[in-house]
Every structure is written in C-alpha cells, then in structure tokens.
Write a protein that holds these residues in place. Structure first.
Motif, PDB file in Angstrom:
ATOM      1  N   GLN A   1       0.841  -1.191   0.000  1.00  0.00           N
ATOM      2  CA  GLN A   1       0.000   0.000   0.000  1.00  0.00           C
ATOM      3  C   GLN A   1       0.883   1.251   0.000  1.00  0.00           C
ATOM      4  O   GLN A   1       1.967   1.271   0.574  1.00  0.00           O
ATOM      5  N   GLU A   2       0.385   2.295  -0.625  1.00  0.00           N
ATOM      6  CA  GLU A   2       1.118   3.552  -0.659  1.00  0.00           C
ATOM      7  C   GLU A   2       1.059   4.221   0.709  1.00  0.00           C
ATOM      8  O   GLU A   2       0.169   3.961   1.514  1.00  0.00           O
ATOM      9  N   GLY A   3       2.004   5.129   0.950  1.00  0.00           N
ATOM     10  CA  GLY A   3       2.010   5.872   2.200  1.00  0.00           C
ATOM     11  C   GLY A   3       2.993   5.304   3.205  1.00  0.00           C
ATOM     12  O   GLY A   3       3.807   4.434   2.895  1.00  0.00           O
ATOM     13  N   LYS A   4       2.910   5.804   4.428  1.00  0.00           N
ATOM     14  CA  LYS A   4       3.828   5.402   5.482  1.00  0.00           C
ATOM     15  C   LYS A   4       3.571   3.960   5.901  1.00  0.00           C
ATOM     16  O   LYS A   4       2.455   3.457   5.820  1.00  0.00           O
ATOM     17  N   SER A   5       4.628   3.305   6.378  1.00  0.00           N
ATOM     18  CA  SER A   5       4.488   1.920   6.837  1.00  0.00           C
ATOM     19  C   SER A   5       5.535   1.652   7.905  1.00  0.00           C
ATOM     20  O   SER A   5       6.473   2.436   8.095  1.00  0.00           O
ATOM     21  N   GLU A   6       5.351   0.532   8.611  1.00  0.00           N
ATOM     22  CA  GLU A   6       6.323   0.125   9.622  1.00  0.00           C
ATOM     23  C   GLU A   6       6.443  -1.387   9.618  1.00  0.00           C
ATOM     24  O   GLU A   6       5.471  -2.101   9.360  1.00  0.00           O
ATOM     25  N   VAL A   7       7.649  -1.865   9.859  1.00  0.00           N
ATOM     26  CA  VAL A   7       7.909  -3.295   9.968  1.00  0.00           C
ATOM     27  C   VAL A   7       8.135  -3.605  11.438  1.00  0.00           C
ATOM     28  O   VAL A   7       9.034  -3.037  12.067  1.00  0.00           O
ATOM     29  N   VAL A   8       7.298  -4.497  11.986  1.00  0.00           N
ATOM     30  CA  VAL A   8       7.362  -4.851  13.405  1.00  0.00           C
ATOM     31  C   VAL A   8       7.912  -6.256  13.533  1.00  0.00           C
ATOM     32  O   VAL A   8       7.424  -7.194  12.907  1.00  0.00           O
ATOM     33  N   ILE A   9       8.940  -6.400  14.369  1.00  0.00           N
ATOM     34  CA  ILE A   9       9.692  -7.655  14.471  1.00  0.00           C
ATOM     35  C   ILE A   9       9.894  -7.996  15.935  1.00  0.00           C
ATOM     36  O   ILE A   9      10.514  -7.225  16.659  1.00  0.00           O
ATOM     37  N   PRO A  10       9.397  -9.147  16.406  1.00  0.00           N
ATOM     38  CA  PRO A  10       9.585  -9.503  17.812  1.00  0.00           C
ATOM     39  C   PRO A  10      10.892 -10.245  18.065  1.00  0.00           C
ATOM     40  O   PRO A  10      10.914 -11.312  18.656  1.00  0.00           O
TER      41      PRO A  10
END
Length: 509
Positions: free
Chosen positions: A285-294
């Motif tokens: 998807q366009e726009g801001k994003s974040e990758v979350v990793i435990p």
C-alpha cells in the motif's frame, strides 16, 4: 349536445363468451401465487482465516487459545506413516509421545539435527533416546561453518491416504517450547499425490504460488545432500505430490557461500539475498508503513526489508523491534525459565555499542509495563502477554490499517542466520540452516486485504470498510506498542537476576 357513450353491458354468467369460473371458485387471476420482486442478493464478503496460527498455551484459559494448535494436533493423526523432524533442539521421547498411541511404533521417524561433534552432549542424548525406538533414525546435517547451527524448524509428513504435508514453525522439539512459550505455525493443505507427470511449461512459477514453493523447498532439502544422501529418499518421494494449492513464498538459509546475483531460474537464493526478489514482487500500500519484528535485528537486513516493491514510489518503512525486558520475563508464566531460549548479548563493548544503536527501535512484548510510552490507538489484545515470545515474525503494517506482508521464520536476525554482506566476489556467506514462509493478501484473492486478528484467526466484516476479501493474520502481541523507557534494557539470558520471578526463583545467581 352529443350523447355520452353508452356503458358496456356487464356480461352475465350465462353469456356464451363467459370465461369466468364457476360459482364458488376464485377468479383465475387470483389463483396464481404472486411473488414480490426478487431482492438483489447482497454481496457476501469473503473472510479467510489467518495462514499463521499460534501454538496452544497450557496455562492460559480456553478463550485465549481459540484457533491455537498443539503438537498433538499436528502429529496425532493415526494415518501418519512417515515424519521428518528438522529442528535445533530435540527431545525424542517428547516427540514420540505426540503420535497416535496405537500407531507411534509404526511411524518411520527421521530426526535431522546439527550436532556434528561426536562428543557433543546434545548428540549423545539424542543417540541414547533414539536407541529406545526401532523406528527412529538420526541424521546429522552438514555444518560447514564453525559458528552455525541447524536452526530450521519444520515437519514433513507422509500419510497412508497418499497425502503429504509440510509444516513450518518456530518451536524447538522440546516440552518447554510447546507449553507456555508463544510460537507460530504455518501448514500446507494436505497435498494429494500427482496422478501423472506435470509439464513444466504449464506450471505457475510465480513467487508465492505452489509450484514455485515446491521448487524452492526441494532445492532447500537437496542442500542436505552435499556430503551425504540425508534427504534424497524424502525428496524423491515429495516430488510426487501436488503443491498447486499452496500459497506462500519459501524464505530459507543454507550454510555456505552463495552467489548473490544468481540468474539460474532453477536455483534458489538464500538468506537476505533470497528475500529480496520476494519483497520486490509484492504490491504494498502507498504511504507510510512500519515493519514490526519480535526479535533482535541487525542492520544487515534493514535494506532488504525496506526494498521498494512493484509500487516503487512507496517510502521506506520505519522499524520497530519487540523484545522482552527482564521484568517481562520475570512475570511470564514460566518465570525466568521462559527466557532460556530468548537470546541477546550486550556484555561486550561491541555488543553494548550495538544496543545503543538499536535502543530507539525497541518495544515491549507485554505492553503493560510500568515504564515506557504507549503509542496512540485502540487497544487490541493478542492474548499472549504472559507467554514469553519464542515466535519470529516480521510484519509490514501500512497507514491504511492493513498488512502488506508477514513472514514466519525460525531465523533470529543475525549474520549467522541471514548472511554477511557480500564480499569482493559477490558472494554471501551464511552459517546456519533456517526456514520460513512469507505470505501476503493477494495470494488468496487478487483484491484481498490483510488485517490483524486478535485472540482469533478469522477476521470479521467490520474489521475494514469495503467489500474486498479479507485475510486475517493472527497477531500474538498487543497493539498499540509500548516503547522502552529511557533506562530499560532487553532481557539477556546469560546475565544474572537475583530478584525472584513470579515462581520465587532467581536466575544465574
């Protein structure tokens, strides 16, 4: 003045042209059923359950284990004829106890491990345990790198009904990991045996499709045969099954040196070089994003996970790393014992410097700690606050409240697992065996969206506006995330903690 038109004479029942009914009967026009206009059928939104499931937590109530899977669920089928268990740690007795009690002595069990030193205590224990079972065979994986491990976690099952199944998960084959630690499981459907040979020209070899997954999996398994024919018979057998229903991309690591720019379509790339082409093929998807990793993350993989996809104008994501603090491990269901398999090292000067670099990215697992700032947003509880994390997931969230992709893997993020940066010859050097699977919504429907599901696997229509298909993704942690406080540091399994845990025990003292 003209005369008004004469009224039409009413016909009597005796008139010759009478077509009315006999006395006492209803008129014909009233004898036919009259149906209201057909309503337009409302479009029923397709809801698809999470392709990644959580493992059952013994000491949590039933409502927090909805949709969770136990080891007995995976291995308890009496139709299982053969099982290949790939893992780092193995307890053979524990494994055998989860097969059907009437057939466990008949199942051909293969245990693949990486303890190559003949005097290794883990190897000696495996040999002692397996000697009790006539149907258990041990296989030692080829380990060319001194500091590498056989860290992959996978089961390959063959059944008497001519089906096979591949299960990729994150738990060691020991009791502790399947009891009160948070782990994840991805399963193929039951794969039918091929009726006849498949023409390669007709196979859908797009990334994420079954034939491509099969080719990459077989290449991974063939890598075990570098020095000894460990998996040859199994590969020959697995080739005979139809993977067309599988949706997911294999992301794996094989120890050794590999060309980063491998062009042969019949070969598979490994480590961070292998995840690059997968992520490039996924529409985000366009726009801001974040990758979350435990888990713990090294800089090596940042660039690979930040790659532009087919939508090249999408900005790079930010990164958030979930890792438990000593307080979270202390308060977990098994107390300090939960942290024995959760590793981070910060004692040396180099490691301490690395921690300072990573500190801004660190977030809590339990999300209800005294210190640290909780981000804004509606609270959604994953139901695993007290079940310490052994799961390894990488999830890219976008600003539209949906998920672009998710990876479940055995790999802690380290150069041993994902490979060191290329050297002057354009090669990547990997030390460990790892395996994982990456999924995204378009694999299940061209216009599908993926949304996080909490304490359940199935999404609901109200999770997102619109009528496109919805794919759930089971989230084990609670959102919004809670950032580390200024003085907080991650849990370190090799450190000492004199403060008693919830069970009254100290650690390393």
């Amino acid at each position: 003045m003209t005369e008004p038109p004469s009224k039409r004479r009413r016909l009597s029942v005796t008139d010759e042209d009478d077509t009315s009914e006999k006395p006492g009967e209803l008129p014909t026009s009233l004898s036919h059923p009259i149906s209201p206009p057909r309503k337009k059928l409302a479009h029923k939104r397709e809801l698809i359950p999470s392709p990644i499931r959580l493992t059952t937590i013994w000491d949590l109530p039933e409502e927090l284990n909805i949709g969770a899977v136990s080891l007995h669920d995976l291995l308890g089928d009496p139709l299982i004829a053969e099982c290949w268990d790939f893992n780092y740690l193995h307890d053979v007795d524990f494994l055998m106890n989860h097969f059907d009690e009437d057939t466990r002595s008949l199942v051909k069990v293969h245990v693949v491990h990486g303890f190559w030193k003949r005097d290794d205590l883990q190897r000696l224990s495996l040999e002692q345990q397996s000697a009790q079972y006539d149907n258990v065979t041990l296989h030692t994986a080829y380990m060319p790198e001194m500091f590498g491990t056989h860290h992959s976690k996978m089961l390959v099952l063959f059944r008497h009904d001519d089906t096979a199944q591949v299960i990729i998960h994150t738990a060691n084959m020991i009791s502790k990991d399947w009891t009160n630690l948070t782990n994840g499981v991805w399963q193929t459907p039951r794969l039918p045996r091929l009726v006849g040979p498949q023409a390669s020209s007709k196979l859908d070899m797009r990334i994420g499709r079954g034939p491509k997954f099969k080719a990459d999996l077989l290449n991974y398994l063939r890598a075990y045969n570098t020095r000894r024919q460990i998996c040859k018979t199994m590969v020959d057998e697995l080739e005979k099954y139809d993977f067309s229903a599988v949706r997911g991309a294999l992301v794996a690591s094989v120890p050794g040196r590999h060309d980063v720019n491998e062009e042969d379509p019949n070969k598979t790339r490994w480590g961070w070089a292998g995840i690059k082409p997968v992520l490039r093929s996924i529409p985000v998807q366009e726009g801001k994003s974040e990758v979350v990793i435990p888990i713990w993350l090294k800089r090596t993989l940042f660039d690979s996970l930040s790659l532009p996809s087919v939508r090249a104008n999408t900005p790079k994501p930010t990164f958030k790393i979930i890792f438990p603090t000593p307080d979270e491990i202390r308060g977990s269901l098994d107390g300090y014992a939960s942290g024995g398999s959760i590793h981070m090292k910060i004692q040396s000067a180099t490691q301490a410097k690395q921690l300072q670099y990573m500190k801004p990215f660190l977030y809590h697992w339990a999300n209800d700690c005294d210190k640290g700032t909780i981000e804004e947003g509606k609270t959604r509880d994953g139901g695993r606050k007290r079940a310490a994390p052994h799961i390894k997931t990488y999830i890219r969230y976008n600003e539209n409240r949906t998920i672009d992709w998710a990876l479940l893997t055995s790999a802690n993020i380290s150069k041993q697992a994902w490979g060191e940066a290329t050297n002057g010859t354009g090669q990547i050097r990997i030390a460990s065996w790892e395996i994982g699977v990456l999924v995204w919504p378009e694999l299940f429907d061209d216009k599908a969206k993926m949304v996080g599901t909490f304490m359940k696997d199935m999404p609901t229509e109200g999770d997102l506006d619109g009528d496109e298909a919805l794919v759930g993704l089971r989230i084990p942690y609670t959102l919004p995330l809670q950032k580390y406080g200024g003085t907080e540091i991650p849990w370190v399994a090799t450190a000492s903690y004199p403060q008693p845990d919830r069970l009254g025990r100290a650690w390393g003292v």
